[in-house]
Design an enzyme around this catalytic site. Structure first.
Site, short mmCIF file in Angstrom:
data_model
loop_
_atom_site.label_atom_id
_atom_site.label_comp_id
_atom_site.label_asym_id
_atom_site.label_seq_id
_atom_site.Cartn_x
_atom_site.Cartn_y
_atom_site.Cartn_z
N HIS A 40 0.81 -1.20 0.05
CA HIS A 40 0.08 -0.10 0.08
C HIS A 40 0.94 1.21 0.01
O HIS A 40 2.07 1.28 0.11
CB HIS A 40 -0.86 0.00 1.28
CG HIS A 40 -0.07 -0.17 2.62
ND1 HIS A 40 0.62 0.75 3.00
CD2 HIS A 40 -0.10 -1.17 3.58
CE1 HIS A 40 1.04 0.45 4.25
NE2 HIS A 40 0.56 -0.71 4.40
P1 TYD Z 1 -1.54 -2.81 7.54
O1 TYD Z 1 -1.03 -1.19 7.78
O2 TYD Z 1 -2.28 -3.04 6.53
O3 TYD Z 1 -0.33 -3.66 7.71
P2 TYD Z 1 1.13 -3.98 6.89
O4 TYD Z 1 1.24 -2.70 6.25
O5 TYD Z 1 1.80 -4.54 8.04
O6 TYD Z 1 0.77 -5.09 5.86
O7 TYD Z 1 -2.40 -2.87 8.90
C1 TYD Z 1 -2.89 -4.39 9.01
C2 TYD Z 1 -4.34 -4.13 10.22
O8 TYD Z 1 -3.74 -3.53 11.08
C3 TYD Z 1 -5.28 -3.47 9.36
O9 TYD Z 1 -6.57 -4.14 9.74
C4 TYD Z 1 -5.27 -2.16 10.15
C5 TYD Z 1 -4.51 -2.49 11.44
N1 TYD Z 1 -3.87 -1.48 12.15
C6 TYD Z 1 -4.36 -0.83 12.98
O10 TYD Z 1 -5.41 -0.86 13.51
N2 TYD Z 1 -3.57 0.35 13.47
C7 TYD Z 1 -2.34 0.80 12.97
O11 TYD Z 1 -1.69 1.76 13.58
C8 TYD Z 1 -1.84 -0.15 11.96
C9 TYD Z 1 -0.46 0.08 11.43
C10 TYD Z 1 -2.67 -1.24 11.42
#
Ligand code: TYD
Length: 138
Positions: free
Chosen positions: A55
């Site tokens: 992303h």
């Molecule tokens: P995501 O940012 O998509 O993870 P990565 O980049 O590591 O693959 O986040 C994964 C999940 O965690 C998503 O459901 C959102 C949640 N999340 C939060 O609730 N708070 C946060 O600060 C972060 C970074 C993620």
């Protein structure tokens, strides 16, 4: 074209204070990181072969540190890609907004520490790669 490019990513050397008892590294707002840290999160227990990220963010700036183990960050600015390997707790990647990233090649026991400039906001994410390309071309 949104202006951020891979050249705006910076590997940052974080000072190590050490003696025979081990090391300390310190990150302070507007010193080692060029923003105010509002949130800290960390990735851990990432199974071998798994990938995180996939992303971009519209506003969020981050400093990413391998506080344990190692992993690779593949950065894509819509025109070119570059891989940054992080493997030391005293080295961080400053990661500005407007870049696509994937994090992969996690070693066993790796911990990916992220210092972030804003609290969590799902509206700040661009989660589709084609949406990211359109966003950069706007
Ligand atoms: P995501 O940012 O998509 O993870 P990565 O980049 O590591 O693959 O986040 C994964 C999940 O965690 C998503 O459901 C959102 C949640 N999340 C939060 O609730 N708070 C946060 O600060 C972060 C970074 C993620």
């Amino acid at each position: 074209m949104k202006p951020t490019t891979i050249d705006d990513c910076k590997l940052i050397e974080i000072d190590q204070i050490g003696d025979r008892r081990g090391h300390i590294s310190v990150v302070e707002n507007n010193r080692e990181v060029p923003f105010e840290v509002k949130r800290v999160y960390y990735l851990y227990d990432v199974p071998s072969g798994e990938e995180r990220g996939g992303h971009a963010h519209k506003e969020l700036q981050q400093l990413i540190v391998a506080v344990s183990g190692s992993f690779d960050i593949v950065v894509d600015d819509g025109t070119k890609k570059e891989t940054f390997s992080l493997n030391r707790p005293n080295k961080g990647l400053y990661f500005p907004a407007g870049l696509w990233r994937e994090i992969n090649n996690f070693s066993s026991g790796a911990i990916c520490l992220v210092l972030a400039s804003h609290t969590y906001d799902e509206n700040d994410y661009i989660r589709g790669y084609q949406d990211f390309i359109s966003y950069k071309q706007r």
